[in-house]
Write an enzyme that holds these catalytic residues in place. Sequence first.
Site, PDB file in Angstrom:
ATOM      1  N   ALA A 199      -0.171   4.436   4.692  1.00 29.38           N
ATOM      2  CA  ALA A 199      -1.459   3.719   4.699  1.00 29.38           C
ATOM      3  C   ALA A 199      -1.682   2.921   5.988  1.00 29.38           C
ATOM      4  O   ALA A 199      -2.815   2.614   6.333  1.00 29.38           O
ATOM      5  CB  ALA A 199      -1.558   2.803   3.484  1.00 29.38           C
ATOM      6  N   GLY A 200      -0.591   2.558   6.668  1.00 30.24           N
ATOM      7  CA  GLY A 200      -0.724   1.809   7.921  1.00 30.24           C
ATOM      8  C   GLY A 200      -0.102   0.426   7.895  1.00 30.24           C
ATOM      9  O   GLY A 200      -0.362  -0.394   8.778  1.00 30.24           O
ATOM     10  N   LYS A 201       0.730   0.154   6.916  1.00 34.14           N
ATOM     11  CA  LYS A 201       1.338  -1.176   6.770  1.00 34.14           C
ATOM     12  C   LYS A 201       2.152  -1.563   8.003  1.00 34.14           C
ATOM     13  O   LYS A 201       1.992  -2.656   8.538  1.00 34.14           O
ATOM     14  CB  LYS A 201       2.240  -1.221   5.530  1.00 34.14           C
ATOM     15  CG  LYS A 201       1.536  -0.982   4.221  1.00 34.14           C
ATOM     16  CD  LYS A 201       2.489  -0.985   3.042  1.00 34.14           C
ATOM     17  CE  LYS A 201       3.557   0.083   3.073  1.00 34.14           C
ATOM     18  NZ  LYS A 201       3.052   1.473   3.056  1.00 34.14           N
TER      19      LYS A 201
ATOM     20  N   GLY B 272       0.852  -1.194   0.000  1.00 36.56           N
ATOM     21  CA  GLY B 272       0.000   0.000   0.000  1.00 36.56           C
ATOM     22  C   GLY B 272       0.882   1.236   0.000  1.00 36.56           C
ATOM     23  O   GLY B 272       2.100   1.139   0.176  1.00 36.56           O
ATOM     24  N   LEU B 273       0.265   2.371  -0.188  1.00 36.47           N
ATOM     25  CA  LEU B 273       1.017   3.620  -0.277  1.00 36.47           C
ATOM     26  C   LEU B 273       1.658   4.002   1.057  1.00 36.47           C
ATOM     27  O   LEU B 273       1.241   3.515   2.120  1.00 36.47           O
ATOM     28  CB  LEU B 273       0.097   4.747  -0.753  1.00 36.47           C
ATOM     29  CG  LEU B 273      -0.426   4.616  -2.186  1.00 36.47           C
ATOM     30  CD1 LEU B 273      -1.456   5.709  -2.478  1.00 36.47           C
ATOM     31  CD2 LEU B 273       0.721   4.684  -3.192  1.00 36.47           C
TER      32      LEU B 273
ATOM     33  N   SER C 289       6.078  -1.704  -2.111  1.00 35.69           N
ATOM     34  CA  SER C 289       6.104  -2.647  -3.240  1.00 35.69           C
ATOM     35  C   SER C 289       5.079  -2.258  -4.305  1.00 35.69           C
ATOM     36  O   SER C 289       4.060  -2.925  -4.474  1.00 35.69           O
ATOM     37  CB  SER C 289       5.934  -4.094  -2.762  1.00 35.69           C
ATOM     38  OG  SER C 289       4.870  -4.258  -1.865  1.00 35.69           O
TER      39      SER C 289
END
Length: 191
Positions: free
Chosen positions: A16-18, A12-13, A76
């Site tokens: 985003a909260g990854k 995710g961008l 990614s």
Amino acid sequence: MEHKGFTIWFTGLSGAGKTTLAREVEKRLRARGMKVEVLDGDVVRQEDRDTNIRRIGFVCKLLTRNNVVAIAAAISPYREIRDEVRREIGNFVEVYVECPLEVLMERDVKGLYKKALAGEITNFTGVNDPYEPPLNPEVVIHSDRETVEESVEKIMRKLKELDYLPPAPEDVYSEEEAEVVEERLRSLGYI
């Protein structure tokens, strides 16, 4: 307890909260006695993105092969590289952390999105460099609408559905059964 290895790949961008979700899932899996390693894209960042993703994927493959849960949290951005890593690893759970750009700009404490929009930063994913969302991720998180707890629960349900989780103690015994076992152990002097 031995468990099979697998990789959870958060994509995710930026913002985003990854990483937040990866760390919360890590805690949950460790609480179940599982061996877990988190590979954060910010920690292992290299200059060439594709090479970086392949390196993270290679480490995840080694960990997965040795019955460790590998958790990758990396932007990614390109579908082709993520799919390549998925094929290499095998036991792979893709988690797409989706969040609208407007929300990400509001969250951006470093002001990176603002700088990218102003042209001060080039090749910034999602602004002046593409991000290709996954086509068939196992889990989609909407981090602008879900709490961290709701998102983590969604991921844990999917891991259980895919048979990656050993049963939690609460899944093995009911509360009454646990009390009976505890009483028996107490009567034998073990606790």
